[in-house]
Design an enzyme around this catalytic site. Structure first.
Site, PDB file in Angstrom:
ATOM      1  N   ARG A 164      31.700  33.044  39.419  1.00  0.00           N
ATOM      2  CA  ARG A 164      31.771  32.931  40.888  1.00  0.00           C
ATOM      3  C   ARG A 164      30.975  34.068  41.556  1.00  0.00           C
ATOM      4  O   ARG A 164      30.365  33.862  42.593  1.00  0.00           O
ATOM      5  CB  ARG A 164      33.224  32.925  41.343  1.00  0.00           C
ATOM      6  CG  ARG A 164      33.425  32.267  42.667  1.00  0.00           C
ATOM      7  CD  ARG A 164      34.898  32.037  42.937  1.00  0.00           C
ATOM      8  NE  ARG A 164      35.234  30.632  42.960  1.00  0.00           N
ATOM      9  CZ  ARG A 164      35.081  29.823  44.007  1.00  0.00           C
ATOM     10  NH1 ARG A 164      34.576  30.289  45.134  1.00  0.00           N
ATOM     11  NH2 ARG A 164      35.419  28.566  43.953  1.00  0.00           N
TER      12      ARG A 164
ATOM     13  N   GLU B 148      41.257  32.464  50.361  1.00  0.00           N
ATOM     14  CA  GLU B 148      40.394  33.564  49.924  1.00  0.00           C
ATOM     15  C   GLU B 148      39.315  33.995  50.916  1.00  0.00           C
ATOM     16  O   GLU B 148      39.046  35.199  51.052  1.00  0.00           O
ATOM     17  CB  GLU B 148      39.716  33.192  48.597  1.00  0.00           C
ATOM     18  CG  GLU B 148      40.687  33.007  47.462  1.00  0.00           C
ATOM     19  CD  GLU B 148      40.000  32.432  46.253  1.00  0.00           C
ATOM     20  OE1 GLU B 148      39.799  33.165  45.281  1.00  0.00           O
ATOM     21  OE2 GLU B 148      39.660  31.239  46.271  1.00  0.00           O
TER      22      GLU B 148
END
Lengths: 163, 747
Positions: B303, B705
């Protein structure tokens, strides 16, 4: 280990118990009296999750021995509401979205309750100081402060007399 | 709509794992762990511990009936160590006793002889020695070498970001209860029902259908309970072998010392700009401090890899990323999952570039923001971008230029206090990068009285996912919210659930819920037309708990409908499944469409530094954030606020130290998370208007997030204040603690 005799009032109920001299107030509440609304977050007085009200003052129940509470009065989160009727702080926490995971919530509300008991109309700064010993990892505290401000005018201290 | 647990939370009535009434015969489990960061077990003798008073058993890997393995991605993580020790705190034996005190005391009777090895703690050093997890990943987009030749400015540098402790209030824990017919019920604090269920079965060598894993709620998780299953597996394993209930609760300091953290990273960057400040090329190397086992480090690195250019359009990019095998506890997921580190590196490069070139930092950022039609390094072409709109909305609200000028004016008037602000854009991809995980199941039951129970694979950790799913169900069924109850997440109702992480809990499970409810509504409409002697089910609708025909009220209530449908033998239970369409990533070419969509934002953080003491205050933060069409503005506001503060904590005051031997020196009394005195009083959150999203349930966007990224602005605001005093030394690494500020100014 020889047990000691302990007379204590919790949420208006008198208890006469025999406990280990090294038993923490937190464990007395959770293990002996099944009042599991009081949470253990850190065990060393850093986070405030285990806050209860002892003779009107907010204290960390992980730092106090049960034996120190002989003859004294404790209020836990279970003792704050009037039956099914929520204390103004509890209602304000709901109304303002001041709760996320809920683990710090009982301690946070009790610190605020002790403040409002002593000072029914605190300023924002006084609120911030009074609950600054209670950590929350989920929120950014804004909604919590708003909730306490909203409850401030509504707490007449009645709950204190009822227990 | 309130978080459905809230009413119980404010009364202290919600049962977390340690609040569940103690079962008879309960045993307590404590792990005996490695005292060294690297070594080989020469002798392990648990005989004395086994004989100790009140001890029921001491287990080692020799007692594991199945596969002694909890590796989340790679099988390099034994449940109980066999011979190799890879970090301090690695589980070696499991002591089970009548009390936790007895179990702890027995741990001291275990005899362990270790041949010490040479540990490595520095990620670069680990890489030099070839100690990496998985493979080095390289992604090339365009031609950086050629592009740098064409750049007016080329700036190179290095920086680093530190680890972060999750500090969920409820530490790792689980309660395991043997049930009849050799089955086991495990109540756990875990984000990964599917994976943990699988681990328990593998370790015990029993079929998964003999294990019921339930997760009612967690006292926070933030990613820390997504992997490293040991603290759930251990009590399940002991309960099965001893046929007695077993509970394991990690003490706070054990949790801090032995569980994973946000990964520390080291970065080398090189950035090239033209004369006007367009970013033409960017190269970055990520060295990830992974720990002794791979755990979930590779997906985290992945990521980072995919977010290396942050919110900016850069035509020529080269990224290399390695997950370094260092001898600390395996680091794991933490809100943002590698994105904050990548964004920090990008922003550090831009800050450095602006200083070196004299170009205006905010102008560079705005000029290079991602816009519709831009293509990310992995080949995904963007549409419906809202990054520019977030920035422009922020600018209208705070007047960025004026705010920066005000800080400069303040600094001209003050010698010992300096103010500065920083703008932080956000572009955060939503979906699991591992395509397989983008699936969810749901079971909706309608009971005879019209009440509805919804089960999904999503777990509640305070983020309000149960509330959001309940809202989706009530809306899809056309009934009042209070008729819907969320059941605890349980593997017997929804199997093989993906972790509740990557901000996807509401997206995936909410969509599955909507599918199930729509299917039920179709069944009920097909039944209702017979009652009304009507021929077109499309003319039937259910609104506010009442059946409508041709949009007109009928007086026929939901409760009557359900009762009659039951009598007519209509199936009132429905399972549904959702898999995010169109997402994929080619692991060889490193190209694809790994995310369904992106969440955007922009914020301005303002700080004041006390230059004599090194202390600072976050004066305020103004945020514009994109949540699509919000499922619950109140929950989303709470998520934004909490995420931002966690991000500020990582960037500023949250510091972890390890000793030279790899021992964690930080404990709960020396690790400071933001408290009420630290958080800014000016905390303005503005949810972007007229935002929508065709790629998620009810046009919403994930919110868990992305807001964390705003917190990074606090580092750069403080750094800017410091640079207004002196620029003759390199920028300190993240976190920018008061200690580092003091040493920067006076050291």
């Amino acid at each position: 280990m020889k047990k000691i005799k302990l007379d204590i009032t919790v949420n208006g109920v008198k208890h006469s118990l025999k406990v280990d001299p090294n038993l923490r107030l937190l464990d007395l509440l959770r293990e002996e009296l099944d009042l599991t609304g009081t949470k253990e977050g850190c065990g060393i007085g850093e986070c405030g999750a285990c806050t209860v009200i002892l003779d009107g003052k907010a204290v960390n129940s992980c730092l106090i021995l049960a034996g120190q509470c002989a003859g004294r009065e404790i209020v836990t989160i279970e003792g704050l509401s009037d039956g099914e009727k929520l204390h103004p702080l509890q209602q304000a926490f709901l109304d303002h979205g001041a709760v996320q995971c809920g683990f710090c919530t009982p301690g946070m509300i009790l610190s605020a309750a002790a403040l409002l008991h002593a000072n029914p109309a605190p300023t924002e700064d006084e609120i911030r100081v009074a609950i600054s010993g209670n950590l929350c990892r989920c929120t950014g505290y804004t909604q919590i402060v708003e909730a306490v401000q909203a409850a401030a005018g509504k707490d007449k201290g009645d709950w204190w007399l009822q227990i | 709509m309130k978080n459905t647990d809230m009413k119980m939370h404010v009364r202290g009535r919600s049962l977390f794992i340690d609040d569940i009434p103690t079962p008879a015969n309960l045993l307590h489990a404590v792990l005996f762990t490695s005292p060294v960061a690297k070594g080989t077990i020469k002798r392990l003798d648990v005989a004395a511990a086994r004989k100790a008073k009140n001890v029921a058993a001491v287990f080692t890997h020799l007692d594991v009936p199945g596969k002694n393995q909890i590796g989340h991605i790679i099988e390099d993580q034994p449940f109980l160590a066999e011979d190799e020790l890879m970090y301090i705190g690695q589980p070696i034996a499991l002591v089970v006793a009548e009390t936790r005190r007895a179990a702890r005391a027995a741990c001291k009777l275990i005899e362990l002889e270790v041949e010490p090895g040479e540990p490595v703690f520095d990620p670069r050093e680990a890489y030099r020695r070839g100690l990496i997890h998985g493979k080095k990943r390289i992604q090339v987009s365009g031609d950086t070498e050629q592009a740098f030749k064409e750049c007016r400015h080329v700036i190179e540098g290095s920086t680093a970001s530190g680890p972060q402790e999750h500090y969920y209030f409820e530490t790792h824990r689980a309660l395991a209860l043997p049930v009849e017919d050799d089955t086991l019920k495990v109540i756990a604090s875990s984000q990964s029902p599917g994976a943990y269920h699988h681990h328990i079965a593998e370790i015990l060598d029993i079929p998964q259908h003999k294990i019921e894993l339930e997760i009612r709620r967690m006292g926070g998780a933030f990613g820390g309970k997504e992997s490293t299953a040991v603290w759930v597996v251990a009590p399940a394993f002991a309960a099965r072998l001893l046929d007695r209930p077993v509970k394991l609760i990690l003490d706070r300091n054990d949790d801090i010392a032995t569980s994973g953290k946000r990964h520390a990273y080291v970065f080398d960057y090189k950035i090239g700009l033209d004369a006007e400040g367009h970013i033409l090329a960017y190269e970055v190397d990520f060295y990830q401090q992974a720990g002794g086992c791979a755990d979930i480090s590779l997906p985290v690195l992945g990521r980072s890899f995919l977010h290396s250019t942050s919110a900016y359009n850069i035509p020529n990019v080269k990224i290399t990323a390695v997950s370094c095998k260092t001898n600390v506890p395996p680091n794991n997921a933490f809100r943002g999952f590698g994105v904050p580190q990548a964004v920090f590196s990008m922003e550090a490069a831009l800050f450095h570039a602006a200083e070196e070139t004299g170009l205006d930092l905010e102008e560079i950022k705005f000029k290079n923001l991602l816009r519709d039609g831009d293509t990310l390094p992995y080949g995904m072409r963007l549409e419906q971008t809202d990054g520019v709109r977030c920035w422009e909305t922020l600018d209208k609200r705070v007047d960025i230029k004026k705010k920066l000028e005000e800080c400069e004016q303040f600094n001209r008037e003050h010698d010992d206090r300096k103010r500065a602000a920083a703008v932080q854009p956000v572009c955060f991809g939503i979906s699991f990068t591992q395509t397989t995980l983008n699936q969810a199941g749901c079971l909706v039951n309608i009971y005879l009285d019209g009440s509805v129970a919804v089960s999904t694979g999503a777990v509640e950790m305070g983020q309000g996912v149960y509330s959001k799913i309940a809202l989706i169900a009530a809306d899809a069924l056309g009934i009042p919210n209070h008729r819907v109850r969320m059941e605890a997440t349980n593997t017997t109702r929804v199997p093989n659930a993906s972790p509740t992480s990557a901000s996807t809990g509401a997206d995936l499970n909410g969509m599955a819920t909507q599918y199930a409810c729509r299917e039920l509504v179709e069944r009920l409409k097909a039944f209702a037309i017979t009652r009304f002697k009507h021929d077109n089910p499309r003319d039937i609708s259910i609104q506010d708990g009442e059946v409508h025909l041709m949009s007109a009220r009928t007086g026929y209530t939901w409760e009557e409908l359900i009762r009659d449908a039951y009598s007519a033998r209509v199936d009132l239970s429905c399972h549904a499944f959702y898999a995010t369409p169109g997402v994929y990533l080619d692991p060889v070419k490193e190209k694809g469409r790994p995310y369904a969509y992106y969440a955007y934002g922009a914020s301005l953080t303002e700080v004041e530094v006390d230059c004599l003491r090194g202390t600072y205050e976050i004066l305020g933060i103004d945020i514009v954030h994109d949540v699509g069409k919000s499922l619950s503005p109140e929950i989303d506001r709470g998520q934004i606020e909490g995420g931002v503060i966690q991000g500020i904590g990582w960037a500023t005051i949250e510091q972890i130290r390890y000793g030279d031997d790899g021992r964690m020196l930080t404990a709960v009394n020396s690790y400071k998370i933001p408290d009420l005195k630290f958080v800014p009083k000016r905390f303005n959150i503005h949810i972007l208007e007229n935002a929508s999203n065709p790629y998620a349930v009810c046009n919403s966007k994930a919110v868990g997030e992305p807001p964390y990224i705003h917190g990074i602005g606090s580092y750069f605001a403080i750094l800017r204040a410091l640079r207004s005093v002196r620029k003759d030394k390199p920028a300190p690494s993240l976190p920018l603690t008061p200690e580092k500020v003091f040493m920067y100014l006076h050291g």
